[in-house]
Design an enzyme around this catalytic site. Structure first.
Site, PDB file in Angstrom:
ATOM      1  N   ASP A   1       0.875  -1.159   0.000  1.00 30.58           N
ATOM      2  CA  ASP A   1       0.000   0.000   0.000  1.00 30.58           C
ATOM      3  C   ASP A   1       0.915   1.212   0.000  1.00 30.58           C
ATOM      4  OD1 ASP A   1      -2.591   1.046  -0.082  1.00 30.58           O
ATOM      5  OD2 ASP A   1      -2.479   1.597   2.020  1.00 30.58           O
TER       6      ASP A   1
ATOM      7  N   ARG B   1       9.422   2.294  -3.179  1.00 30.95           N
ATOM      8  CA  ARG B   1       9.232   0.846  -3.308  1.00 30.95           C
ATOM      9  C   ARG B   1      10.590   0.141  -3.300  1.00 30.95           C
ATOM     10  NH1 ARG B   1       5.956   1.323  -6.782  1.00 30.95           N
ATOM     11  NH2 ARG B   1       4.216   1.420  -5.352  1.00 30.95           N
TER      12      ARG B   1
HETATM   13  P1  IMP Z   1      -1.943   1.832  -3.938  1.00 31.20           P
HETATM   14  O1  IMP Z   1      -0.784   1.409  -3.136  1.00 31.20           O
HETATM   15  O2  IMP Z   1      -2.097   0.966  -5.142  1.00 31.20           O
HETATM   16  O3  IMP Z   1      -3.199   2.017  -3.127  1.00 31.20           O
HETATM   17  O4  IMP Z   1      -1.519   3.223  -4.535  1.00 31.20           O
HETATM   18  C1  IMP Z   1      -2.053   4.441  -4.146  1.00 31.20           C
HETATM   19  C2  IMP Z   1      -1.930   5.433  -5.273  1.00 31.20           C
HETATM   20  O5  IMP Z   1      -0.581   5.866  -5.351  1.00 31.20           O
HETATM   21  C3  IMP Z   1      -2.314   4.894  -6.649  1.00 31.20           C
HETATM   22  O6  IMP Z   1      -3.014   5.895  -7.342  1.00 31.20           O
HETATM   23  C4  IMP Z   1      -0.994   4.630  -7.319  1.00 31.20           C
HETATM   24  O7  IMP Z   1      -1.073   4.852  -8.711  1.00 31.20           O
HETATM   25  C5  IMP Z   1      -0.101   5.673  -6.652  1.00 31.20           C
HETATM   26  N1  IMP Z   1       1.258   5.145  -6.567  1.00 31.20           N
HETATM   27  C6  IMP Z   1       1.692   4.105  -5.824  1.00 31.20           C
HETATM   28  N2  IMP Z   1       2.993   3.883  -6.042  1.00 31.20           N
HETATM   29  C7  IMP Z   1       3.380   4.813  -6.957  1.00 31.20           C
HETATM   30  C8  IMP Z   1       4.607   5.068  -7.621  1.00 31.20           C
HETATM   31  O8  IMP Z   1       5.630   4.406  -7.442  1.00 31.20           O
HETATM   32  N3  IMP Z   1       4.581   6.089  -8.481  1.00 31.20           N
HETATM   33  C9  IMP Z   1       3.485   6.848  -8.747  1.00 31.20           C
HETATM   34  N4  IMP Z   1       2.312   6.644  -8.167  1.00 31.20           N
HETATM   35  C10 IMP Z   1       2.262   5.618  -7.282  1.00 31.20           C
END
Ligand code: IMP
Length: 183
Positions: free
Chosen positions: A65, A168
């Site tokens: 997350d 990440r």
């Molecule tokens: P989730 O972890 O998938 O809930 O991500 C939350 C939001 O952050 C989503 O809209 C993802 O596209 C964005 N997000 C997560 N990791 C990255 C990244 O490495 N780069 C850009 N956006 C990210």
């Protein structure tokens, strides 16, 4: 060893594949939905998600997350990053940041890994700034508006380069150190 990456986001799958395949860890991708509880804490969301997946009999997997926390917006969009990306998007964030000088932000990534019957939870961060406009075509999500060095956006660097300094990438390095203790 085989690790299943559980996500609906193909951008995340590409990043994890880069790390693990280089280390000789085979990866599989599974898109199983799990409940992402409303919480102000990424780690709590991950812990609950892991419990739900394990209760469905799934093991040896990774979930994460992530969120973008903008200082001037008191941490917004933070845990609501996915919803905000889908609704107002990068354009909306740039509007909220219009004319704002203080542009510092941090990306956070909390990874939950179940391996050999044990759970590991780690959080990696990457400090940077919100750019004045969208730049670049690589990556996904907030990549075009976030820069770790104040110059290039995350969408202007290749995946393998992004992994060297991204939230990440930093979380995976913490994870690998913990995995070594179990293997
Ligand atoms: P989730 O972890 O998938 O809930 O991500 C939350 C939001 O952050 C989503 O809209 C993802 O596209 C964005 N997000 C997560 N990791 C990255 C990244 O490495 N780069 C850009 N956006 C990210």
């Amino acid at each position: 060893m085989r690790m299943t990456i559980i996500t609906s986001n193909p951008g995340k799958v590409r990043e994890y594949q880069h790390y693990f395949e280089g280390l000789g860890i085979e990866t599989a991708h599974l898109n199983v939905p799990y409940d992402e509880i409303q919480s102000s804490d990424l780690e709590e969301v991950v812990r609950k998600g892991m419990d739900e997946l394990k209760s469905k009999g799934i093991s040896d997997f990774i979930i994460d997350d992530s969120g973008l926390f903008i200082d001037r917006l008191e941490g917004f969009p933070g845990v609501w990053s996915a919803y905000v990306q889908k609704t107002i998007g990068n354009e909306g964030i740039l509007k909220l940041m219009g004319g704002v000088e203080e542009r510092s932000a941090v990306f956070k990534c909390c990874i939950g890994c179940n391996m050999n019957g044990k759970d590991i939870i780690v959080t990696g961060t990457c400090n940077g700034v919100i750019l004045e406009e969208e730049r670049g075509t690589e990556g996904f999500g907030y990549d075009p508006i976030f820069s770790h060095d104040g110059q290039r956006s995350f969408a202007e660097v290749r995946t393998d380069e992004k992994n060297d300094f991204s939230h990440r990438g930093n979380a995976v390095r913490l994870l690998l150190a913990e995995m070594e203790k179990i293997l």
